[in-house]
Write a protein that holds these residues in place. Structure first.
Motif, PDB file in Angstrom:
ATOM      1  N   THR A 216       0.920  -0.877  -0.048  1.00 29.01           N
ATOM      2  CA  THR A 216      -0.311  -0.072  -0.016  1.00 29.01           C
ATOM      3  C   THR A 216       1.316   1.268   0.324  1.00 29.01           C
TER       4      THR A 216
ATOM      5  N   ASP B 256      -4.897  -0.907  -5.787  1.00 30.80           N
ATOM      6  CA  ASP B 256      -4.395  -2.027  -3.923  1.00 30.80           C
ATOM      7  C   ASP B 256      -5.411  -3.005  -3.843  1.00 30.80           C
ATOM      8  N   GLU B 257      -5.542  -3.756  -4.261  1.00 29.39           N
ATOM      9  CA  GLU B 257      -6.131  -5.542  -3.671  1.00 29.39           C
ATOM     10  C   GLU B 257      -7.771  -4.750  -4.383  1.00 29.39           C
TER      11      GLU B 257
HETATM   12 MG    MG Z   1      -1.964  -3.082   2.400  1.00 27.61          MG
END
Ligand code: MG
Ligand code: ATP
Lengths: 402, 251
Positions: free
Chosen positions: B46, B162-163
């Motif tokens: 992140t 991010d994810e």
């Molecule tokens: Mg993360």
């Protein structure tokens, strides 16, 4: 700074604020309803209490006086009190509010008066009780009339003019313009109210737009857009400022209307008259000048509360930071209600200076040098607060506190 | 095009002292390519992506995104990037369409272009049924679609995810994966982070394995397979990360 972007942020925040029940209640509904409810409530309570107390003919006992038929006849003849049969425990009767007062006539009262010896009548009452003090007043007025008659007769018997007893009169005459009379009573309160409501109006949106945004997880979303952080802060700041000013404007309007209505109704005579007078003399220019003075204060509050609540991770946490701020603001604002006059030094104390000035403006006094000092010093404080808010928005450890 | 050069980010933490969340990371991600950042929890994924999106400023090193330096021209970088993370929520009191429009305006689109773009995206992502519904009334899948529409509205050449499939059901996750592929087809530069191996195997042209902020291994799936003589990506990942993982635990 990009005005277009500030405008975009402002319009979006405004749209969200108008859809938020909490914002609507705290910045529109509360100021609109607070004053009518307060004045109506207090007015109704006062007139109900005082009216009832005045209507009631207070029950009074007479202690002694069997040898003084003159004063007894005078008291019995008064329609303002009701004489009830004397009992042994008259003191308890006063304490238990069964009767409002008891008049003690010393033995040989009539004789003493006739022979021009000094004599004392004692009124036993319940100090601090409104109804008891009304009864005492009624008794006193009746007795004073009786005494004046005796004085008049005595003077006539001795062939002396009335002025022998009362060589001169003392009278008061007010030369202050009427708005100063009304303003002195209410000026302090108004300045205080406007400033306080400015703060309460700015508090909720300021927390919602900073800590609230972090809490809802939209801070990172907005930071990922190309807008510069300065523009973001200004867009948000203008919305907070708008709410603060709208809240203050609404409350002043609602306060003015409430007082006007109250004045017309004359719900309770003294306060009602003052309010009516005040309403008459707070003209549009006074209101405008109060607003111009409050503007930098509102900027100071809006930026200040935003800066403080940006530290918080959640709305709740922000509240716990901002509540103490409320005290810091209340203290100087309350101090302005005390009989303090504006000086050059006080003109530099933030918040206090503006409250004191509001008090002066309402009473029609314009000290231009103080007005200039206050306006510019507050502008400097406000600019500093705004600068701090922008700096805060550029700090990663504040935005992403973990 | 993304190019990082010795990208480093340290945090100061009262309890843990100095944390090197991203430690001297250099990689290149080209247009029409999907770069997958694979790492365990706390590996620094992140933080790396936030640095690329200029939400954080690097402590050391830099990255060039679409020809702009993240330190020198962060606003230019953001105008060329669509950033989506698990922490980029929607404004609850705006409708889906208002949300997308807001970001379109912030990206400098004029009203005519914005309208065309919004209509196009809402149709493409099949979002017309909930255009006027407030974001706090949307399902998780609808929210994710709105977020994607928000990142796409200015048609950025670089996409950072991010994810993106975290917490989504299989059907919605597949839509997202399909969408990431589409971005590659359109010639966009795509970088995304995950710890789901199957997604990486299906999507990525280049895989970067990150642990304790360090980029430990990098290459195409085939290259990694031959280098570590393992077929299964999970086994490769464990082989790469294990020595450093123990070290981190000791920290
Ligand atoms: Mg993360
Ligand atoms: N704002 C911050 N302040 C202090 N430390 C931070 C901050 N953000 C991240 N960290 C630390 O930096 C390290 C890397 O975090 P990061 O969020 O980048 O990991 P991640 O790979 O995304 O993990 P996850 O899979 O859990 O999302 C962690 O040790 C984390 O605790």
């Amino acid at each position: 700074m990009n005005l277009r972007n500030i405008g975009i942020v402002y319009r979006k925040e405004l749209r969200e604020a108008l859809r938020d029940r909490r914002t609507l209640i705290s910045s529109l509904l509360v100021p609109l309803l607070l004053f009518p409810l307060l004045t109506a409530g207090i007015g109704a309570a006062f007139s109900a209490l005082i009216g009832k107390a005045k209507e009631e003919v207070p029950a009074v006992m007479i202690l002694g006086g069997d040898d003084s038929p003159g004063i007894l006849a005078e008291l019995r003849g008064s329609g303002k009190i009701k004489i009830v049969p004397t009992t042994q425990n008259w003191k308890d009767a006063v304490i238990n509010k069964e009767i409002r007062a008891a008049i003690e006539i010393p033995a040989g009262f009539q004789d003493d008066v006739a022979h021009e010896k000094s004599a004392t009548l004692l009124i036993h009452n319940y100090e601090g009780d409104v109804k008891s003090s009304i009864a005492t007043g009624n008794i006193q007025k009746g007795l004073e009339k009786y005494r004046d008659r005796i004085v008049h007769d005595n003077l006539a018997a001795k062939n002396l003019p009335e002025t022998a007893f009362k060589p001169f009169e003392i009278k008061e005459h007010n030369v202050a313009p009427p708005e100063k009379v009304g303003g002195a009573a209410f000026g302090g309160v108004i300045g205080y109210m406007v400033i306080l409501l400015c703060l309460t109006g700015s508090m909720y949106p300021a927390m919602d737009l900073t800590a609230g945004e972090k809490e809802r997880g939209t801070m990172e979303t907005i930071l990922s857009s190309p807008i510069a952080r300065v523009d973001l802060v200004f867009g948000k700041f203008f919305l907070v400022l708008t709410t603060a000013l709208v809240t203050a404007a609404l409350s002043v309007t609602s306060m003015g209307v409430s007082f006007a209505v109250l004045g017309h109704l004359h719900a309770f005579d003294t306060a009602g008259a003052d309010a009516a007078q005040l309403q008459l003399h707070i003209g549009i220019y006074t209101v405008l000048s109060i607003f111009i003075m409050v503007l930098p204060v509102a900027v100071l509050f809006s930026a200040g509360v935003m800066t403080v609540s940006l530290f918080a991770k959640s709305y709740k946490e922000a509240q716990s930071y901002v509540s103490p701020l409320m005290f810091i603001v209340i203290i100087p604002a309350v101090a302005a209600m005390l009989p303090i006059d504006l000086t050059a030094k006080l003109a530099l104390v933030p918040i206090l200076n503006a409250s004191l000035l509001c008090k002066e403006l309402v009473t029609g006094t314009y000290h231009w040098n103080f007005i200039a000092i206050i306006f510019f010093s507050t502008c400097v404080y406000a600019a500093a607060a705004l600068f701090l808010a922008v700096k805060m928005f550029q700090r990663e450890d504040v935005l992403f506190r973990s | 095009m993304i190019e990082t050069r010795g990208l480093t980010k340290t945090f100061k933490d009262k309890k843990r002292g100095e944390i090197r969340a991203v430690d001297n990371v250099s990689f290149v991600c080209k247009p029409g390519e999907i770069y997958g950042l694979l790492g365990a929890n706390g590996a620094g994924k992140t933080t790396t992506l936030r640095l690329l999106a200029t939400i954080l400023e690097p402590t050391d090193g830099t990255a060039i995104v679409c020809g702009y330096d993240v330190v020198e021209a962060p606003e230019k970088v953001r105008a060329n990037v669509g950033f989506l993370s698990t922490a980029t929520a929607l404004y609850p009191r705006l409708t889906s369409q208002e949300m997308v429009e807001y970001f379109g305006r912030l990206n400098g689109l004029d009203e005519a272009t914005l309208k065309k773009r919004v209509d196009d995206i809402f149709t493409r992502l099949d979002m017309n049924s909930f255009r006027d519904r407030r974001c706090d009334k949307l399902s998780t899948g609808m929210k994710q679609k709105t977020s994607i529409a928000r990142t796409l509205v200015h048609d950025p050449p670089v996409m950072i995810f991010d994810e993106p499939t975290l917490g989504l059901d299989i059907m919605t996750a597949r839509t997202i994966v399909g969408f990431i592929r589409e971005c590659r087809q359109r010639g966009k530069t795509v970088i995304f982070s995950t710890h789901v191996m199957s997604e990486v195997e299906k999507l990525c042209d280049i895989i970067g394995i990150i642990q304790s902020g360090k980029l430990l291994a990098e290459g195409s799936l085939a290259a990694l397979r031959s280098r570590y003589s393992e077929n299964d990506l999970e086994e490769i990942f464990v082989k790469v990360v294990a020595p450093h993982y123990a070290g981190q635990e000791a920290n």
